[in-house]
Design an enzyme around this catalytic site. Structure first.
Site, PDB file in Angstrom:
ATOM      1  N   LYS A  65       0.821  -1.205   0.000  1.00 40.71           N
ATOM      2  CA  LYS A  65       0.000   0.000   0.000  1.00 40.71           C
ATOM      3  C   LYS A  65       0.858   1.260   0.000  1.00 40.71           C
ATOM      4  CE  LYS A  65       0.108   0.619   4.739  1.00 40.71           C
ATOM      5  NZ  LYS A  65      -0.303   0.990   6.026  1.00 40.71           N
ATOM      6  N   THR A  66       2.003   1.211   0.641  1.00 37.94           N
ATOM      7  CA  THR A  66       2.848   2.407   0.643  1.00 37.94           C
ATOM      8  C   THR A  66       3.368   2.676  -0.765  1.00 37.94           C
ATOM      9  OG1 THR A  66       3.502   1.870   2.891  1.00 37.94           O
ATOM     10  CG2 THR A  66       4.783   3.536   1.773  1.00 37.94           C
ATOM     11  N   ASP A 266      -3.486   7.441   5.536  1.00 43.47           N
ATOM     12  CA  ASP A 266      -2.925   6.108   5.728  1.00 43.47           C
ATOM     13  C   ASP A 266      -3.500   5.514   7.015  1.00 43.47           C
ATOM     14  OD1 ASP A 266      -1.350   3.969   5.218  1.00 43.47           O
ATOM     15  OD2 ASP A 266       0.503   4.860   5.978  1.00 43.47           O
ATOM     16  N   GLU A 267      -3.526   4.205   7.107  1.00 48.04           N
ATOM     17  CA  GLU A 267      -4.017   3.528   8.326  1.00 48.04           C
ATOM     18  C   GLU A 267      -5.387   4.071   8.740  1.00 48.04           C
ATOM     19  OE1 GLU A 267      -2.324   1.051   9.199  1.00 48.04           O
ATOM     20  OE2 GLU A 267      -0.166   1.453   9.339  1.00 48.04           O
ATOM     21  N   GLN A 301      -6.478  -4.873  10.668  1.00 49.69           N
ATOM     22  CA  GLN A 301      -5.318  -4.435  11.444  1.00 49.69           C
ATOM     23  C   GLN A 301      -5.659  -3.277  12.366  1.00 49.69           C
ATOM     24  OE1 GLN A 301      -1.334  -4.526   9.560  1.00 49.69           O
ATOM     25  NE2 GLN A 301      -2.432  -4.946   7.662  1.00 49.69           N
ATOM     26  N   ARG A 678       3.507 -10.319  10.231  1.00 46.82           N
ATOM     27  CA  ARG A 678       4.816  -9.649  10.217  1.00 46.82           C
ATOM     28  C   ARG A 678       5.888 -10.595   9.727  1.00 46.82           C
ATOM     29  NH1 ARG A 678       3.036  -5.450   9.395  1.00 46.82           N
ATOM     30  NH2 ARG A 678       1.132  -6.649   9.322  1.00 46.82           N
TER      31      ARG A 678
END
Length: 823
Positions: A65-66, A266-267, A301, A678
């Site tokens: 996504k980044t 973001d997030e 998340q 992760r």
DNA sequence: TTTAGCTCAATTTTT
DNA sequence: TTGAGCTAAA
């Protein structure tokens, strides 16, 4: 104030204007533009190109996504010819913001640092750079630009949680509220929650029989006044103040809607109500916004509900912005198939989520490992042993390993063993550098020099190092201060202190005391005079010399004192580094410009230091094993991950005296999902049979999350019989009266081991006879007063629902645990 | 005013 | 068990 709408888009800055980042005057040919998008997959590309109108990108873990976001910004600038400064991107961490900035710069092939705001900022724009920052830094800039709308005048301070609590305790005193009547900490928690929800004191309508709520309203009102009087903002206020400025001033709102034409968040799953409202002011239809808003997030998340994050923001985006485009990024580029499958199975147990399936082209990879250990010591030994083994077998560096735990308290065992084995490690998060006592002390000096109105920091240092100003004196000052502010003179604590220091009549304090106070006042005044002339590090040294702070520590000579001195030295390095940053490429500056920069060093540094976290600086390249909480792990990835303490009660975390709502379990599950995803290649999850909590020992059941991972994906290794430590044996013998030989097969008390005296008292059943408790009042140590509104179950399992009104609402408890709280 | 001992409480913590 | 914060003694 410079009107940035009419500012030229080329760098036509006035003669004495601020230095500006170079404009992006470059021409972009179609080929170059295409190159920005080429590296994206179809979905990522779709999201990057959908520049107009609302867009929600549901980006699974490790789905790039980044990369998508940075390409999108690069595309807006190059392909769509959007002036860079019309682009706003907000993140939650400085680290994420820095990464995004860096990557956009890199893809546009412009010099790193071009997007940095000029350190001396006069309120104008820096044409040619997108605004990329955290919610808090973006809001702070907005607040500073629109300072005339706020009533604030001076450079303000940002209060952290500890400062905030001190101020709240002061507010208690001002309204003569006993801090035993309600716990200041729960008030602090409630105020912060209200701020997350953008609820102001006047919005509260406490019901007459709810004491907690009544207190809350009064304290909140007073606290807001006190914040203002101190020229201080807390973290929540930074967001809500920016929101209120936009909401209440149409002209300002229009200005920013024009300024930021393309919003990126973001997030998004972690945004709270206040942040949501802020975004609506900038982009929303109802406020006349352009609705060019692109939010990126993953509801799976969302792990910050307890800090006010509202998962509805992401779940309801399509309702809030009708016609919103939805793009799902479901391909994971990070982990093995096994890891992705396991994670997907776990998260599939959540109800509150969107339909999204993570998949990967990566290879299958090794099975996960579930390891059962006798106790936490054995767990640490196993983990460190495995790190050593895998490191040598797979030839991996230590930086490829990480250990995640649910609570910070778990880190100690691992640290002990790592230290013993001489394996380099680093704890990510934990106590912030800026939260250490000595650093807070010297920072308090710097803050007071900048803004003596700041009573919290003033009180912090008034007797640090000890200069004979004791409690009696402080109490007198406090009383005076209260009476002065009652008379609407508006004198600050600093003013009161000065007048008492100069009063040698002996009426308020003894002559000796006023002399001591005068010494302190003159010290601060001297520092205030010197400040503009000095570089920051020079000022710092002056503070240390004049106060004798470091001298005292050196005389003390203990290990702790030496560690503090080291931190003070580290702080010195930090200041010097900061200064250098502020003066890079400054060879051509005029004398005036230099002087302006020098004067701005302190305020800029103070704000920056208030808004950074330790995690921002954790060096991912240092070859160390990383230890952190699951929360800190979000956004990171490691080839090998150990997820420890996977036990019922600990993870998922459960408060045994209270019924855990499904939503809370779902949040824990998301945390588990974050942890699993992760890992790139190997994942070991461990749990122990016997764990010591705060001195007493409890039997632990394996986490329910194990049951959610299909057997074929995970290998079970039981080390609990062979690895029993002497401590384990001793504990079993002590707690259960038999030798450890029987222990593993022993019928385990299910769930959490109960404190005997507690459970016996309640099972004797004051209310066991079936008498209804509905309508009875209770005073809960954490939630305050409430009324029982329902019961269900019976006997040991009887539960009651208590309505606490106010922000705590209705909660369910096991009767036997709260029986002693009845009034 | 300072400090030694006591009680109390105790997830997670982007800013 | 650990730590912070507060009361009682030096």
């Amino acid at each position: 104030m410079i009107d940035f709408e009419s500012a030229p888009s080329s760098s036509g800055s006035g003669a004495s204007g601020p230095p500006r980042a170079k404009p992006l005057a470059r021409q972009w040919d179609a080929e170059t533009v295409e190159a920005f998008l080429k590296g994206l997959n179809a979905k990522q590309r779709e999201a990057a190109e959908a520049t107009d109108g609302p867009l929600i990108v549901l980006a699974g873990a490790g789905s790039g996504k980044t990369k998508m976001l940075t390409s999108r910004i690069a595309y807006l600038i190059s392909g769509k010819n959007v002036p860079a400064h019309q682009i706003l991107a907000v993140t939650f961490t400085n680290k994420a913001a820095a990464e995004m900035r860096e990557r956009v710069e890199k893809s546009l092939n412009i010099a790193a640092g071009s997007f940095q705001a000029p350190p001396v900022w006069h309120g104008g724009p820096w044409i040619g750079a997108p605004e990329i920052g955290t919610f808090h830094s973006v809001c702070m800039r907005l607040i500073r630009r629109e300072m005339d709308r706020t009533g604030f005048t001076k450079p303000f301070v940002i209060y952290d949680d500890a400062d905030q609590l001190s101020l709240i305790k002061g507010s208690f005193e001002k309204i003569s509220l006993d801090d035993k009547a309600v716990n200041p900490k729960s008030i602090q928690g409630a105020i912060n929650r209200l701020k997350c929800d953008a609820v102001e004191p006047q919005d509260l309508e406490p019901s007459s029989h709810n004491l907690f709520e009544k207190h809350l309203k009064r304290v909140y009102e007073q606290y807001q006044k006190d914040l203002f009087a101190n020229n201080a903002l807390d973290f929540g206020e930074i967001i809500t103040l920016a929101y209120r400025i936009l909401r209440d001033h149409e002209d300002v709102r229009e200005k920013y809607q024009k300024r930021w034409q393309y919003l990126h968040v973001d997030e998004y799953q972690d945004t709270n109500r206040a942040q949501y409202l802020l975004l609506s002011q900038l982009a929303g239809k109802r406020t006349g916004g352009h609705q060019n808003i692109c939010v990126v997030g993953d509801e799976d998340q969302s792990i910050y509900k307890w800090r006010g994050a509202d998962i509805r923001n992401i779940l309801d985006f399509e309702q809030d912005y009708p016609g919103a485009r939805v793009v799902k990024l479901e391909q994971n580029y990070r982990s093995t198939q096994t890891i992705i499958k396991a994670a997907s199975h776990v998260i599939a147990n959540n109800q509150q989520r969107k339909d999204k399936t993570l998949w990967t082209d990566n290879e299958e990879g090794a099975k996960l490992v579930r390891a059962q250990l006798a106790d936490e010591r054995a767990e640490a030994e196993m983990v460190v042993g495995e790190i050593k083994r895998i490191a040598s077998e797979d030839e991996r560096a230590f930086k490829e390993f990480s250990i995640f735990y649910r609570t910070n308290a778990q880190s100690r065992q691992f640290e002990d063993v790592l230290r013993r084995e001489k394996i380099p490690y680093q704890i990510v998060g934990g106590l912030r550098f800026y939260d250490r006592k000595e650093i807070k002390d010297v920072l308090a000096y710097l803050k007071v020099i900048l803004n003596p109105t700041d009573s919290i920091n003033l009180k912090r240092i008034i007797n640090v190092p000890a200069r004979g100003i004791g409690k009696t004196t402080l109490d007198k000052l406090e009383t005076l201060h209260h009476s002065e502010s009652d008379s609407l003179l508006g004198s600050s604590y600093w003013d009161v202190l000065k007048s008492v220091a100069h009063d040698t009549s002996g009426k308020t304090v003894s002559a000796g005391t006023s002399k001591k106070l005068l010494g302190f006042v003159q010290l601060i005044e001297r520092l205030v005079v010197e400040q503009p002339k000095l570089m920051l590090s020079e000022l710092y040294h002056l503070i240390l010399d004049e106060t004798g702070y470091a001298r005292e520590l050196r005389i003390e000579g203990t290990e702790e004192a030496l560690a503090r001195i080291e931190n003070l030295e580290e702080f010195d390095n930090l200041l010097k580094e900061f200064e250098e940053d502020q003066f890079v490429s400054g060879a051509s500056w005029s004398e005036e410009e230099r002087a302006a920069r020098k004067a701005a060093l302190l305020p800029v540094f103070i704000e920056q230091s208030s808004l950074v976290s330790e995690g921002d600086k954790a060096d991912p390249h240092a070859s160390t094993v990383k230890l952190m909480t699951l929360h800190s792990s979000k956004g990171l990835e490691f080839p090998v991950v150990f997820l420890v303490g996977m036990e019922e009660g600990l993870f998922p975390s459960v408060r045994p005296w209270e019924e855990t709502p499904d939503e809370d379990i779902e949040e824990e599950r998301r945390l588990c999902y974050v942890g699993i995803t992760r890992a790139r290649e190997k994942l070991v999850m461990s749990h122990v049979v016997l764990r010591r909590f705060w001195g007493n020992t409890t039997y632990q059941d394996p986490s329910r999350f194990f049951a959610e991972i299909p057997d074929e994906l995970i290998e079970f290794r039981d080390y609990s019989t062979s690895s029993r430590s002497p401590q384990f044996r001793a504990n079993v013998a002590r707690d259960y009266g038999f030798g450890a030989a029987n222990a593993p097969g022993v019928p385990k008390p299910s769930g959490v081991h109960l404190d005997h005296s507690f459970s016996q008292e309640s099972s004797s059943g004051i209310f066991g006879g079936g008498a209804s408790v509905v309508g009875r009042k209770i005073r809960h140590p954490e939630y305050g007063r409430g009324t029982v509104i329902a019961t269900d179950g019976s006997g040991d399992q009887q539960k009651i629902t208590i309505d606490f009104k106010g922000s705590f609402g209705q909660r369910k408890f096991l009767l036997r645990y709260v029986a002693s709280f009845f009034e």
